[in-house]
Design an enzyme around this catalytic site. Structure first.
Site, mmCIF file in Angstrom:
data_model
loop_
_atom_site.group_PDB
_atom_site.id
_atom_site.type_symbol
_atom_site.label_atom_id
_atom_site.label_comp_id
_atom_site.label_asym_id
_atom_site.label_seq_id
_atom_site.Cartn_x
_atom_site.Cartn_y
_atom_site.Cartn_z
ATOM 1 N N ASP A 38 0.697 -1.189 0.071
ATOM 2 C CA ASP A 38 0.038 0.005 0.095
ATOM 3 C C ASP A 38 0.878 1.168 0.177
ATOM 4 O OD1 ASP A 38 -2.224 1.534 0.726
ATOM 5 O OD2 ASP A 38 -1.180 1.941 2.700
ATOM 6 N N ASP A 233 -1.811 -0.783 5.913
ATOM 7 C CA ASP A 233 -2.280 -0.175 7.304
ATOM 8 C C ASP A 233 -3.808 0.242 7.300
ATOM 9 O OD1 ASP A 233 -1.804 1.962 5.546
ATOM 10 O OD2 ASP A 233 -1.885 3.429 7.087
ATOM 11 N N ASP A 237 -7.407 -1.298 3.278
ATOM 12 C CA ASP A 237 -6.512 -2.512 2.961
ATOM 13 C C ASP A 237 -7.142 -3.751 3.532
ATOM 14 O OD1 ASP A 237 -4.582 -0.863 1.732
ATOM 15 O OD2 ASP A 237 -3.926 -0.432 3.529
HETATM 16 P P1 ADP Z 1 -4.500 4.648 -0.073
HETATM 17 O O1 ADP Z 1 -4.735 3.260 -0.660
HETATM 18 O O2 ADP Z 1 -3.250 5.534 -0.718
HETATM 19 O O3 ADP Z 1 -4.320 4.558 1.241
HETATM 20 P P2 ADP Z 1 -7.403 5.175 0.384
HETATM 21 O O4 ADP Z 1 -8.156 4.203 -0.364
HETATM 22 O O5 ADP Z 1 -7.515 5.304 1.777
HETATM 23 O O6 ADP Z 1 -5.769 5.438 -0.159
HETATM 24 O O7 ADP Z 1 -8.191 6.769 -0.368
HETATM 25 C C1 ADP Z 1 -7.998 6.934 -1.632
HETATM 26 C C2 ADP Z 1 -8.024 8.440 -1.716
HETATM 27 O O8 ADP Z 1 -9.372 8.949 -1.433
HETATM 28 C C3 ADP Z 1 -7.104 9.193 -1.042
HETATM 29 O O9 ADP Z 1 -5.801 9.364 -1.777
HETATM 30 C C4 ADP Z 1 -7.740 10.532 -0.987
HETATM 31 O O10 ADP Z 1 -7.797 11.181 -2.216
HETATM 32 C C5 ADP Z 1 -9.175 10.014 -0.952
HETATM 33 N N1 ADP Z 1 -10.018 9.945 0.554
HETATM 34 C C6 ADP Z 1 -10.158 8.793 1.238
HETATM 35 N N2 ADP Z 1 -10.458 9.264 2.294
HETATM 36 C C7 ADP Z 1 -10.464 10.455 2.499
HETATM 37 C C8 ADP Z 1 -10.858 11.321 3.623
HETATM 38 N N3 ADP Z 1 -11.334 11.076 4.832
HETATM 39 N N4 ADP Z 1 -10.640 12.709 3.378
HETATM 40 C C9 ADP Z 1 -10.246 13.024 2.066
HETATM 41 N N5 ADP Z 1 -9.951 12.401 1.014
HETATM 42 C C10 ADP Z 1 -10.129 10.901 1.486
HETATM 43 MG MG MG Z 2 -2.766 3.325 3.533
#
Ligand code: ADP
Ligand code: MG
Length: 288
Positions: A38, A233, A237
């Site tokens: 991730d 994390d 995931d």
């Molecule tokens: P990653 O796989 O990089 O950990 P996530 O799947 O959690 O990312 O989220 C994907 C995208 O969705 C983030 O990069 C962000 O743009 C947006 N996102 C998710 N949760 C939030 C939140 N609470 N506030 C703002 N943007 C969010």
């Molecule tokens: Mg992450």
């Protein structure tokens, strides 16, 4: 396997900072041909800070910040912590209702009768081109950009800084040298993900995927014969950690990630994965 060799390997792992929750991890570590990581919170520290607020309509900075703070008060995402740790913008304190985190996309809720969303460019219907056109030259790999919109239009753009883990590049090089394929698997769909993948030298980048999409990616790989180790994390995931041949959760990860993984890195130190693989290879020799 001889029980004594396994027991001593497990104890050794605990001493070197890895809590083994399921015993098959050692075996998978010796056979895996792919490591899937991730991005946010795993290859980066996930200690995110807010760098700038850029209004895109008539709302001022303070109000744009206050709206995001009111919504992010309800989120467990590392991005949310960046908003929460900011002082309340110029005395503007807003309360939100009906707040719903949309895992993998952002968060939405009502403030003073208006419905707002804070989240990714894709979720807020920006094309890759529109998103790229707004990028500032100062943005570096690891930076994140999210947007604010109401039901009609875009209202603000927020730039956040994350830090790439010091040992991320070394981990990827070491796994590549050991003959494993490396994949960065991220919900972030932006060009920042490409920059970071290039900087770290991963073999493959899979970006802009939902939690289900992460699992679907892994299943496709599995169907093609891959044996994968997954490291993650976040809440996003959890499905892929549960579905991987063997999985590791970061120490600073969410409880859901830790409960879904086969092992936990007791300190957020990626080099422990290499130590674990070396130990697994030694244990296999003893057992054979
Ligand atoms: P990653 O796989 O990089 O950990 P996530 O799947 O959690 O990312 O989220 C994907 C995208 O969705 C983030 O990069 C962000 O743009 C947006 N996102 C998710 N949760 C939030 C939140 N609470 N506030 C703002 N943007 C969010
Ligand atoms: Mg992450």
């Amino acid at each position: 396997a001889t029980p004594t060799a396994l027991t001593s390997a497990t104890a050794h792992l605990t001493r070197s900072g890895i809590l083994l929750r399921r015993g098959h991890v050692l075996d998978v570590l010796t056979r895996a041909n792919r490591i899937v990581m991730d991005k946010t919170g795993t290859l980066t520290t996930g200690n995110i800070s807010l760098v700038s607020v850029q209004p895109l309509a008539e709302l001022d900075d303070a109000r744009c910040l206050a709206i995001a703070q009111a919504l992010e008060a309800y989120s467990e995402h590392p991005i949310a912590r960046a908003f929460r740790s900011q002082p309340v913008a110029d005395g503007v304190l807003l309360a939100a209702s009906d707040v719903t985190p949309v895992i993998g996309y952002g968060i939405q809720g009502q403030i003073e009768g208006t419905s707002y969303r804070v989240g990714s460019a894709r979720w807020l219907d920006l094309s890759d081109q529109e998103h790229a056109d707004m990028a500032s030259p100062q943005e570096v790999p690891g930076d994140l950009v999210v947007y604010l919109a109401d039901d009609h239009r875009l209202l603000a753009r927020y730039t956040l800084a994350d830090t790439v883990r010091a040992d991320a590049g070394a981990l990827i090089r070491a796994f590549r040298q050991a003959g494993l394929q490396t994949t960065m698997l991220t919900g972030d769909g932006s060009a920042q993900a490409d920059k970071l993948a290039r900087e770290l030298g991963v073999d493959e980048l899979v970006k802009g995927v939902t939690p289900d999409g992460k699992l679907a990616y892994l299943k496709t790989r599995e169907a093609a014969g891959d044996i994968s180790i997954m490291v993650g994390d976040g809440i996003n995931d959890a499905p892929v950690l549960a579905g991987a041949h063997a999985s590791f959760a970061m120490a600073g990860g969410t409880d859901l990630a830790k409960n879904s993984a086969d092992a936990i890195l007791l300190a957020d130190d990626l080099s422990r994965l290499l130590a674990a693989r070396a130990l697994a290879l030694r244990t296999r020799k003893i057992i054979k």
